[in-house]
Design a protein around this motif. Sequence first.
Motif, short mmCIF file in Angstrom:
data_model
loop_
_atom_site.label_atom_id
_atom_site.label_comp_id
_atom_site.label_asym_id
_atom_site.label_seq_id
_atom_site.Cartn_x
_atom_site.Cartn_y
_atom_site.Cartn_z
N UNK A 1 -72.79 36.31 -25.74
CA UNK A 1 -71.63 37.26 -26.54
C UNK A 1 -70.33 36.25 -26.56
N UNK A 2 -70.15 35.98 -25.31
CA UNK A 2 -68.71 35.20 -25.16
C UNK A 2 -68.80 34.02 -25.94
N UNK A 3 -69.79 33.39 -25.82
CA UNK A 3 -70.05 31.82 -26.65
C UNK A 3 -70.23 32.17 -27.93
N UNK B 1 -77.01 40.74 -29.25
CA UNK B 1 -78.19 41.43 -29.98
C UNK B 1 -79.37 40.61 -30.27
N UNK B 2 -79.08 39.44 -30.88
CA UNK B 2 -80.19 38.45 -31.14
C UNK B 2 -80.83 38.11 -30.01
N UNK C 1 -90.97 26.56 -31.34
CA UNK C 1 -89.96 27.18 -30.65
C UNK C 1 -88.41 26.76 -31.34
N UNK C 2 -88.58 25.48 -31.66
CA UNK C 2 -87.37 25.05 -32.38
C UNK C 2 -86.89 25.76 -33.52
N UNK D 1 -76.88 29.71 -34.02
CA UNK D 1 -76.26 28.74 -34.56
C UNK D 1 -75.53 27.93 -33.64
N UNK D 2 -75.21 28.43 -32.35
CA UNK D 2 -74.22 27.75 -31.44
C UNK D 2 -75.15 26.65 -30.98
N UNK D 3 -74.68 25.55 -30.86
CA UNK D 3 -75.44 24.23 -30.34
C UNK D 3 -75.76 24.42 -28.91
#
Length: 494
Positions: free
Chosen positions: A112-114, A120-121, A167-168, A176-178
């Motif tokens: 969540x910080x990132x 939630x996801x 998986x990818x 979305x965060x790499x």
Amino acid sequence: MKSTVNIIGSGFSSLAASCYLAKAGYEVTIFEKNTTIGGRARQLIKDGFTFDIGPTWYWMPDVFERFFSDFNKKPSDYYTLEKLNPAYSVYFGEDDYITIEDTLEKITKAFENEEPGSSKKLKTFISKAKSNYDIAIKDLVYNPGVSPLELITPATIKKINQFFSTIKKDVRKEFKNDRLIKILEFPVLFLGAKPSDTPSFYSFMNYADFGLGTFHPKKGMYQVILAMENLAKELGVKIKVNSPIDKIIVENGEAKGLLSNGKNHYSDIVVSGADYHHTETLLEQSKRQYSENYWKKKTFAPSSLLFYVGFDKKLKNVNHHTLFFDVDFDIHAEAIYDNPKWPENPLFYASFPSITDGNAAPDGKEAGIFLIPLAPGLNDTAELRNEYFDKIINRFEKLTSQNVKSDIIFKESFCINDFIKDYNSYKGNAYGMANTLLQTAFLRPKIKSKKVENLFFTGQLTVPGPGVPPSLISGKLVADLVTKHHSILHESTI
């Protein structure tokens, strides 16, 4: 008189098989080519430092518990287990890392910080992964890979789409965060294939990671090998080291024993926990099930360049397990799977067991294990090893903001040539055959030879696949198949 079994190799799968077969009433002898047992899971002891040469991650503790409980034992009867907190950290740049702690609740906060909204996801994703884990690890992987029907159960029919997605795709659909994507794709590397080639169903590895956590046996992974050796000996198994196998003795289409050190050792059954490809070279050509062409076409899990380093001081800014993902994973993966070559800028992993375990290094010093995944079959020279050590240690210093090169007491390396020399490993692979869709379950090399009666196989090139927990399970599967096959044979001769 008891029926006899000779087993080639003394890794996790061979030791597991020996225990189950001895319990079933067989007289079992293990033949190990090296001076110590354990296969890939041996130890290096030098100048007061102790390193696990092979596996360093203890995941899926329930599989170990299930193994020992089959003999009315517990892991704690043999070794002490500690849950790591943090489990590991992942570097993405200089002083830039994410720490994965020891509970899902803490991990969701880090996510969540990132990326706001990702917690939630993540909970939904891990809930599905747990469902897959319950189906796979408690049920499916205990099938012997004999028939495609093993995969068809009411539970798997509901998840059929997950065998045809990857998986990818699944991870990138939700996140979305790499950096978070890299962390979620990391566990399937233990299965030996790219996330883009690994079926979605294998997300159960994410549950193993975030749901169950990462553990460390006190004094290292070799304690598990010693525990299994003790159990095997309690059950009457004999173990012969310094006993390389020159030939599998076959008479009238039946395995009759092993030729080792110039002497014939006869038995009713032969089980090989050695490299599958190598084991078939111990047979004459007409008795081999799989051609050289077959092996060439298969997707193998990576090999590795490993360094075992003694440092003359305690290190900063690292955890017991630390991953270095500061370079492009896709480019490195291409150099492993698509266009095999030495990677320009490799990802690497480091383990510092002495952070957790005082037995790993003398006081005030640090034991470091560094691993670079590589394509199997590459040219392996001392010059290349040194070049790559310099590459990663320079990056290590920069990323963790400390100087360490002048504090190195010694470094030992292990790479493709050593995997071939010590384990007869096909092309020097480290983890066996990858778990891609077309190399899953019944599509893997068979446990029972189709050409030689009473010859069986176990380990990471057959079912269920790469990794320590699957190797324990593979030992059970081969023992069950031997027992079943032998009882049918016995009945038919009465």
